[in-house]
Design a protein around this motif. Structure first.
Motif, PDB file in Angstrom:
ATOM      1  N   LEU A 175      21.319 -15.163  22.777  1.00  0.00           N
ATOM      2  CA  LEU A 175      20.026 -15.448  22.158  1.00  0.00           C
ATOM      3  C   LEU A 175      19.118 -14.226  22.188  1.00  0.00           C
ATOM      4  CD1 LEU A 175      18.064 -17.474  20.916  1.00  0.00           C
ATOM      5  CD2 LEU A 175      17.396 -18.145  23.242  1.00  0.00           C
ATOM      6  N   ARG A 176      19.155 -13.433  23.276  1.00  0.00           N
ATOM      7  CA  ARG A 176      18.330 -12.226  23.366  1.00  0.00           C
ATOM      8  C   ARG A 176      18.643 -11.262  22.237  1.00  0.00           C
ATOM      9  NH1 ARG A 176      17.846  -8.468  27.512  1.00  0.00           N
ATOM     10  NH2 ARG A 176      15.711  -8.203  26.781  1.00  0.00           N
ATOM     11  N   ARG A 177      19.899 -11.122  21.879  1.00  0.00           N
ATOM     12  CA  ARG A 177      20.283 -10.193  20.818  1.00  0.00           C
ATOM     13  C   ARG A 177      19.785 -10.664  19.456  1.00  0.00           C
ATOM     14  NH1 ARG A 177      21.905  -9.118  25.086  1.00  0.00           N
ATOM     15  NH2 ARG A 177      22.925  -7.169  25.682  1.00  0.00           N
ATOM     16  N   PHE A 178      19.880 -11.952  19.188  1.00  0.00           N
ATOM     17  CA  PHE A 178      19.367 -12.457  17.917  1.00  0.00           C
ATOM     18  C   PHE A 178      17.840 -12.363  17.875  1.00  0.00           C
ATOM     19  CE2 PHE A 178      23.573 -14.380  17.685  1.00  0.00           C
ATOM     20  CZ  PHE A 178      23.877 -14.258  16.335  1.00  0.00           C
ATOM     21  N   THR A 179      17.189 -12.649  18.987  1.00  0.00           N
ATOM     22  CA  THR A 179      15.723 -12.587  19.021  1.00  0.00           C
ATOM     23  C   THR A 179      15.225 -11.181  18.752  1.00  0.00           C
ATOM     24  OG1 THR A 179      15.665 -14.417  20.599  1.00  0.00           O
ATOM     25  CG2 THR A 179      13.702 -13.040  20.433  1.00  0.00           C
ATOM     26  N   ARG A 180      15.836 -10.187  19.419  1.00  0.00           N
ATOM     27  CA  ARG A 180      15.410  -8.799  19.218  1.00  0.00           C
ATOM     28  C   ARG A 180      15.674  -8.338  17.800  1.00  0.00           C
ATOM     29  NH1 ARG A 180      17.720  -5.390  24.230  1.00  0.00           N
ATOM     30  NH2 ARG A 180      19.497  -6.755  23.896  1.00  0.00           N
ATOM     31  N   ALA A 181      16.845  -8.681  17.249  1.00  0.00           N
ATOM     32  CA  ALA A 181      17.185  -8.233  15.898  1.00  0.00           C
ATOM     33  C   ALA A 181      16.225  -8.827  14.867  1.00  0.00           C
ATOM     34  CB  ALA A 181      18.626  -8.615  15.572  1.00  0.00           C
ATOM     35  N   THR A 217      18.270  -4.049  37.400  1.00  0.00           N
ATOM     36  CA  THR A 217      17.034  -3.918  36.644  1.00  0.00           C
ATOM     37  C   THR A 217      16.776  -5.188  35.845  1.00  0.00           C
ATOM     38  OG1 THR A 217      18.155  -2.911  34.746  1.00  0.00           O
ATOM     39  CG2 THR A 217      17.354  -1.426  36.446  1.00  0.00           C
ATOM     40  N   THR A 218      15.531  -5.623  35.833  1.00  0.00           N
ATOM     41  CA  THR A 218      15.150  -6.844  35.129  1.00  0.00           C
ATOM     42  C   THR A 218      13.827  -6.613  34.422  1.00  0.00           C
ATOM     43  OG1 THR A 218      16.208  -8.162  36.863  1.00  0.00           O
ATOM     44  CG2 THR A 218      14.758  -9.314  35.347  1.00  0.00           C
ATOM     45  N   SER A 219      13.821  -6.716  33.111  1.00  0.00           N
ATOM     46  CA  SER A 219      12.581  -6.582  32.344  1.00  0.00           C
ATOM     47  C   SER A 219      11.834  -7.919  32.340  1.00  0.00           C
ATOM     48  CB  SER A 219      12.894  -6.149  30.914  1.00  0.00           C
ATOM     49  OG  SER A 219      13.564  -7.193  30.220  1.00  0.00           O
ATOM     50  N   LEU A 220      10.633  -7.901  31.788  1.00  0.00           N
ATOM     51  CA  LEU A 220       9.833  -9.119  31.707  1.00  0.00           C
ATOM     52  C   LEU A 220      10.564 -10.190  30.915  1.00  0.00           C
ATOM     53  CD1 LEU A 220       7.196 -10.725  32.040  1.00  0.00           C
ATOM     54  CD2 LEU A 220       6.343  -9.560  29.983  1.00  0.00           C
ATOM     55  N   PHE A 221      11.160  -9.814  29.793  1.00  0.00           N
ATOM     56  CA  PHE A 221      11.850 -10.795  28.957  1.00  0.00           C
ATOM     57  C   PHE A 221      13.141 -11.269  29.618  1.00  0.00           C
ATOM     58  CE2 PHE A 221       9.350  -8.109  26.059  1.00  0.00           C
ATOM     59  CZ  PHE A 221       8.559  -9.082  25.477  1.00  0.00           C
ATOM     60  N   GLY A 242      16.151 -15.453  32.864  1.00  0.00           N
ATOM     61  CA  GLY A 242      17.001 -15.563  34.044  1.00  0.00           C
ATOM     62  C   GLY A 242      18.177 -14.608  34.017  1.00  0.00           C
ATOM     63  N   LEU A 243      17.975 -13.418  33.457  1.00  0.00           N
ATOM     64  CA  LEU A 243      19.051 -12.441  33.321  1.00  0.00           C
ATOM     65  C   LEU A 243      18.679 -11.143  34.029  1.00  0.00           C
ATOM     66  CD1 LEU A 243      19.876 -12.929  29.521  1.00  0.00           C
ATOM     67  CD2 LEU A 243      21.128 -13.895  31.463  1.00  0.00           C
ATOM     68  N   THR A 244      19.668 -10.341  34.305  1.00  0.00           N
ATOM     69  CA  THR A 244      19.461  -9.023  34.898  1.00  0.00           C
ATOM     70  C   THR A 244      20.551  -8.086  34.402  1.00  0.00           C
ATOM     71  OG1 THR A 244      19.064  -7.851  36.977  1.00  0.00           O
ATOM     72  CG2 THR A 244      20.880  -9.404  36.945  1.00  0.00           C
ATOM     73  N   THR A 245      20.359  -6.783  34.580  1.00  0.00           N
ATOM     74  CA  THR A 245      21.351  -5.778  34.211  1.00  0.00           C
ATOM     75  C   THR A 245      21.825  -5.071  35.473  1.00  0.00           C
ATOM     76  OG1 THR A 245      20.435  -5.406  31.998  1.00  0.00           O
ATOM     77  CG2 THR A 245      21.778  -3.649  32.921  1.00  0.00           C
ATOM     78  N   LEU A 246      23.122  -5.129  35.711  1.00  0.00           N
ATOM     79  CA  LEU A 246      23.730  -4.473  36.866  1.00  0.00           C
ATOM     80  C   LEU A 246      24.232  -3.103  36.433  1.00  0.00           C
ATOM     81  CD1 LEU A 246      24.839  -4.612  39.816  1.00  0.00           C
ATOM     82  CD2 LEU A 246      26.943  -5.553  38.827  1.00  0.00           C
ATOM     83  N   VAL A 247      23.752  -2.050  37.098  1.00  0.00           N
ATOM     84  CA  VAL A 247      24.122  -0.686  36.736  1.00  0.00           C
ATOM     85  C   VAL A 247      24.885  -0.057  37.893  1.00  0.00           C
ATOM     86  CG1 VAL A 247      23.296   1.587  36.020  1.00  0.00           C
ATOM     87  CG2 VAL A 247      22.072  -0.473  35.280  1.00  0.00           C
ATOM     88  N   ALA A 248      26.125   0.365  37.625  1.00  0.00           N
ATOM     89  CA  ALA A 248      26.929   1.070  38.617  1.00  0.00           C
ATOM     90  C   ALA A 248      26.675   2.564  38.478  1.00  0.00           C
ATOM     91  CB  ALA A 248      28.412   0.771  38.417  1.00  0.00           C
ATOM     92  N   THR A 249      26.306   3.213  39.559  1.00  0.00           N
ATOM     93  CA  THR A 249      26.084   4.657  39.546  1.00  0.00           C
ATOM     94  C   THR A 249      27.299   5.353  40.133  1.00  0.00           C
ATOM     95  OG1 THR A 249      24.980   4.568  41.702  1.00  0.00           O
ATOM     96  CG2 THR A 249      23.600   4.411  39.750  1.00  0.00           C
ATOM     97  N   ALA A 262      25.343  -5.556  31.219  1.00  0.00           N
ATOM     98  CA  ALA A 262      24.037  -5.972  30.709  1.00  0.00           C
ATOM     99  C   ALA A 262      23.922  -7.485  30.595  1.00  0.00           C
ATOM    100  CB  ALA A 262      23.777  -5.337  29.348  1.00  0.00           C
ATOM    101  N   ASP A 263      22.728  -7.971  30.901  1.00  0.00           N
ATOM    102  CA  ASP A 263      22.337  -9.361  30.644  1.00  0.00           C
ATOM    103  C   ASP A 263      23.295 -10.382  31.244  1.00  0.00           C
ATOM    104  OD1 ASP A 263      20.054  -8.619  29.367  1.00  0.00           O
ATOM    105  OD2 ASP A 263      20.860  -8.782  27.343  1.00  0.00           O
TER     106      ASP A 263
END
Length: 505
Positions: free
Chosen positions: A367-373, A453-457, A462-469, A480-481
């Motif tokens: 849904l986030r992808r459709f909303t942003r597009a 990392t979690t943005s306001l949206f 209820g989503l977050t992005t896990l980043v492996a360094t 992502a997400d």
């Protein structure tokens, strides 16, 4: 001034060596190329009536370029010790760059057309820095044989006490991939020709400005403008678009041939991967396999439409900031996807991470992808409508802008379909993207940290992005997400104990 990278150099008796004297025929030309626009400006000044002074200025600038080329030869020397590589350069500001050999990650050997004519090469020794801060050693003007011996010595020799003056025998190698001429058909789908259009446009604009040329009065351009002026505006736009498409396809194909002709990927018994490629400008890149952290399967949208893909290395010391074609991370040029999967699997020793089914990220991520597009498309349409109503833009521009809605919807659907991740046999796999779909296959033991990392949206969904360094490649790879619980579970499973100290009971 002396610049030292790493520990101080112990007393050694290895002698300092110079670059090949043949570089005296190459470097003045290269310096003059950098002074091209000042020369053009001076020559244009000749037409303004001050011919004598302009001629002396042009001669002076040319002499400066030639002098700089000669100074580079006489002020540059290098030596190889059992523990270090040292390069000394400069006349007034004397600098000595010292790099420990155990920090060497890659060795690139590049020869452009001028280099090849005179049997020379540029050797770039990568020390683990990215292009954002590239402190590697560069030796521009070695003989081709000396450059080949140097790159073998620095990465192929198992014994650290090997000396640079000795001839190094070629290590046994196994060819993993070689260019099939049929792969040239993927060239038009890489869109690299757009870069050529940008370069030509920028160069042409600068020359036109320097020369005060009125393009509308140039024969071919004048006739083309008059021809298009007689056509209806939509037809003229279609004709220009068709010309751009044809030029892009041709330029992309030519660029593919120039960049990847004679491509070969081989594995040496000394524990290195060796990539050779190039038609006019040849390039050889050597990568230590112990520096490999994984691979990336890259599939741009147009290339994916013809079932093509390319393979990039995730390794420490590779130059990724300038793009995969100019940098040293390319392991396979655009080729059939089945071949790309096979080559990537051969490099990492396992094809399963390249083919394993991925875990989807669920309806909230979709849904986030459709909303942003749809939001971006609506904003752009409203901007066009404002220009039509307030600035008198033609009405057909608004109706044409409505095409962004179905285009945005398709891209959102494709991005949602491509989103996924997996954990299997010590590999973290993540996939995302639409215009360029990327599948990252990263060794879990190469992960040195996690960022959540979690943005306001995202918080509202209820989503977050896990980043492996990691120390290799782009240095950060995202899942992502995903839900908070999923992100924590993936991090704890991939690298047990790394995240525990930051978790609340």
């Amino acid at each position: 001034m002396t610049t030292v990278v790493g520990p101080a150099e112990p007393a050694v008796t290895e002698h300092w060596r110079r670059l090949s004297p043949r570089m005296l025929a190459v470097h003045p030309v290269m310096e003059l190329r950098r002074l091209l626009f000042p020369l053009i400006a001076v020559l244009i000044g000749l037409r303004s009536g001050n011919g004598a002074d302009g001629g002396w200025w042009a001669l002076g600038i040319g002499g400066i370029g030639i002098a700089l080329g000669f100074l580079r030869y006489f002020t540059t020397s290098y030596r190889i010790t059992p523990a270090h590589v040292q390069v000394r350069r400069g006349l007034i500001r004397r600098r000595t760059l010292t790099v420990p050999r155990d920090r060497i990650r890659t060795v690139d050997v590049t020869s452009n057309v001028l280099h090849r004519i005179f049997g020379l090469a540029l050797v770039t020794v990568g020390t683990g820095q990215t292009d954002k801060k590239n402190d590697g050693v560069k030796l521009d003007g070695l003989g081709a044989a000396d450059a080949e011996n140097l790159h073998r010595e620095l990465l192929h020799r198992p014994a650290p006490e090997a000396m640079a003056a000795e001839a190094v025998p070629a290590a046994p190698e196994t060819v993993l991939a070689a260019l099939d001429p049929a792969w040239v058909r993927y060239g038009p789908f890489t869109l690299s020709g757009l870069v050529a259009i940008g370069v030509l446009f920028g160069l042409g604009s600068r020359l036109v400005n320097e020369g005060h040329v009125n393009l509308a009065k140039v024969g071919v351009i004048h006739d083309t403008i008059e021809y298009l002026r007689d056509k209806p505006l939509p037809v003229a736009i279609l004709l220009v678009a068709a010309a751009v498409v044809v030029f892009t396809a041709v330029a992309s194909t030519v660029g593919y041939i120039l960049t990847f002709w004679n491509f070969r990927l081989s594995r040496h018994s000394s524990g290195t991967l060796h990539v050779r490629r190039g038609l006019l400008t040849t390039r050889s890149t050597t990568i230590e396999e112990r520096r490999m952290r994984g691979v990336e399967l890259s599939e741009p949208l147009l290339l994916r439409s013809v079932r093509g893909a390319r393979v990039l290395a995730i390794a420490t010391g590779l130059r990724v900031g300038r793009g995969s074609d100019r940098g040293g991370s390319i392991l396979l040029p655009p080729a059939p996807r089945a071949v790309a999967v096979e080559v990537a699997g051969t490099v990492i020793g396992d094809t399963h991470p390249l083919t394993v089914a991925l875990t989807r990220h669920g309806p909230r991520a979709r849904l986030r992808r459709f909303t942003r597009a749809l939001t971006v498309s609506t904003i752009l349409i409203l901007i066009v409508l404002a220009f039509v109503v307030l600035a008198g833009a033609p009405g057909w521009a608004f109706w044409a802008s409505l095409a962004m809605l179905p285009i945005g919807t398709f891209l959102a659907w494709d991005r949602a379909r491509n989103l996924g991740h997996a954990l299997t046999d010590g590999w973290l796999i993540s996939r995302h993207g639409s215009l360029v779909r990327r599948r990252h296959v990263l060794r879990t033991d190469a992960v040195i940290g996690w960022n959540l990392t979690t943005s306001l949206f995202q918080r509202r969904a209820g989503l977050t992005t896990l980043v492996a360094t990691t120390a290799g490649g782009r240095q950060h790879y995202a899942v992502a997400d995903v839900g908070d619980a999923t992100a924590i579970r993936v991090a704890r499973t991939a690298v047990p104990g790394l995240l525990e100290q930051f978790l609340a009971e």
